[in-house]
Write an enzyme that holds these catalytic residues in place. Sequence first.
Site, PDB file in Angstrom:
ATOM      1  N   ASP A  29      -7.773  -6.662   3.596  1.00  0.00           N
ATOM      2  CA  ASP A  29      -6.498  -7.140   3.080  1.00  0.00           C
ATOM      3  C   ASP A  29      -6.199  -8.579   3.489  1.00  0.00           C
ATOM      4  OD1 ASP A  29      -5.564  -4.926   1.637  1.00  0.00           O
ATOM      5  OD2 ASP A  29      -5.017  -3.915   3.486  1.00  0.00           O
ATOM      6  N   ASP A  42      -3.202  -3.970   5.133  1.00  0.00           N
ATOM      7  CA  ASP A  42      -3.821  -3.658   6.422  1.00  0.00           C
ATOM      8  C   ASP A  42      -5.310  -3.928   6.359  1.00  0.00           C
ATOM      9  OD1 ASP A  42      -4.541  -1.463   4.774  1.00  0.00           O
ATOM     10  OD2 ASP A  42      -5.036  -0.339   6.583  1.00  0.00           O
ATOM     11  N   ASP A  69       0.841  -1.191   0.000  1.00  0.00           N
ATOM     12  CA  ASP A  69       0.000   0.000   0.000  1.00  0.00           C
ATOM     13  C   ASP A  69       0.878   1.243   0.000  1.00  0.00           C
ATOM     14  OD1 ASP A  69      -2.592  -1.043  -0.034  1.00  0.00           O
ATOM     15  OD2 ASP A  69      -2.511  -1.472   2.100  1.00  0.00           O
TER      16      ASP A  69
END
Length: 705
Positions: free
Chosen positions: A592, A588, A390
């Site tokens: 995810d 996260d 990310d």
Amino acid sequence: MIVYVRRIAMTKDENMNSDMHSMNMDMSSMDHGQMDDEMDMGGGHMMHMGNFKQKFWLSLIVAIPIFILSPFMGIQLPFQFTFTGSDWLVLILASFLFFYGGQPFLSGAKGELQEKSPAMMTLISMGISVAYIYSLYAFIANHFINPNGHVMDFFWELASLIVIMLLGHWIEMNAVMNAGNAMEKMAALLPGMVHVVDADGHTKDVALHDLTEGQTVLVQAGEKIPADGDVVKGSSSVNESLVTGEAKAITKENGDQVIGGSVNGNGTISVKVTGTGENGYLAQVMKLVSEAQQEQSKAEGIADKVSKALFYAALSVGIVAFFVWLAISGPTTALERMVTVLVIACPHALGVAIPLVVARSTSIAATNGLLIRDRHAIETAKRVDTVLMDKTGTLTEGVFKVNEVQAVQNGLSDQQVLQIFASLETGSSHPLATGILTAAKEQDVKLSDAQSVQTVQGVGLNGEVDGTAYSIVTADYLEKQQLEFDRAKFEALAAQGNSVSYLISDQKVLGLIAQGDQIKPEAKAFIAALNGMNIQPVMLTGDNEPAAKQVASQLGNITVKANLKPEDKEKIVRQYQDDGHQVMMVGDGINDAPSLARANIGVAIGAGTDVAIDSADVILVKSNPKDILNFLNLARATNRKMNQNLWWGAGYNIIAIPLAAGVLAGIGIILSPAVGALIMSLSTIIVAINAMTLKMRAPTGNVGV
């Protein structure tokens, strides 16, 4: 976005499938103890292993008298003695030890053979079974068949092998099993009891597994929402961060959708259930995690591969030796040669070769902010060629700053635009909202009370300020609705790395706010280090493509995947894997969890949801990208030690097995059981010392040091 950490090595695969097909049951009632007893002991499958710590200590207590009263490969050691009836005591203790201490390995071997994949458990079971059965034969022969003769037994070797194997597996599990279970954590997001509203408006508490679609439930302040549904009465702010990973409190009113597992705020709402069991969002996430974990559990460790080769080699050589010596010297010598080969092949050193390195590695990792949950991640790390991560929180600080506020309609000032934005965003903890509210506070902007604020998924939010209806939307929304706006201005701001939000009313654009996130100081060096290791970095973000590319331009050589929805990540992981890549995923939130479980290695940075952490292999306690490099470097050093120990642990068998079989008997060289046992003990000491020399090399370059 805060970022987190296999796959869960210690999850009961069989229960996952049944849980998904019976999701209408109360998911919070899963049997924790039952799950804890299921351990992944290699061989690519789950099996009932029991409590290794308890088995080790009790087996050690039972083994000590055997060590004192039973000869070592036929040799009487200085500390040993016997007394009348001591051989019967040894037989009783050894029988208990075989069936009690050997039970995990026998059960494991059964599972491996059922899967037609014999490995460590089968090799150990072969050794202890041959040692026990032959020793039992020796006892009967010496006491009842030919009391004047002496057939050597292997009770001493049986006891030592079981104790060492239990110790090795206890060390390994103790090093990696300090976290919970992702499936349990997901189930815990749902309440056990729910308040169902009947046709007369009365409420009654029922068990979650009795809840059906179409029913209406009352969710009071602070309670967990039990299932997916639509709000039919009341309004409240709902925290969906544990489910979606997005840190914002979302206002919910009539007609708005809510997700099971999210937490209700201060208000009381009535929700008409639209999804329970397999239809719910949380259940779908659990299903993806389950499928990914089961696929990952098929991975075979290097110790299992070596054990499999040793099993076939020892069995083949033992059988050949039996028939050769049967023709040369008769059945007694032939049987002794075969048994010697099979017992010497027992992996004393091999059984602790990997666990000792893993224990040392996880200890070093923990002192450096790395929590390794699954040792297979260490073995897999050497093959990783792609890291997906990310943007927000991993590569950037995750703190948005307002860089520009602009009114685009006559009659409104820039400050008024900021005032309306901030009024609508009051109460939200989303990073973008936090940036707007911070800017308003810095400029002493007086906020108004916003009414009827509700979130529009994937767009923004709607609400009323001072009696006027407003919306905060994205540029994509403006394009889809064919609303006029300054496209060139947007592209210029986005190219600078800004996230741009627009304020509209009555289908007219009134103003915009551009916010930017700051690149972490160590991020550029981190990306350069990955490229230097021939690992492809890939940035995942929900931002627009120009903003994402602008961030990428500051980082260096990195692939960009922009405009992503949460559910897109697992698909991207799968795509890279289908193309033959070994993927590390950094993510996260519960959304995810499927991609963390699907990836070859799942990594979590910082403090995230328990579900995300339990779905990954490695937890990085701090939010410094340097720790990913630390893990990769430690993993490579650990793999080197594993390979060295495997050669020490199994290498002696390459020489010992043929010699024990008597291949050089023609020139007077034959390996006696005593010498074989001595070499075996020496190799065990060597692998222990070698494991303790493992160190973590610091990453090259100045990466946040």
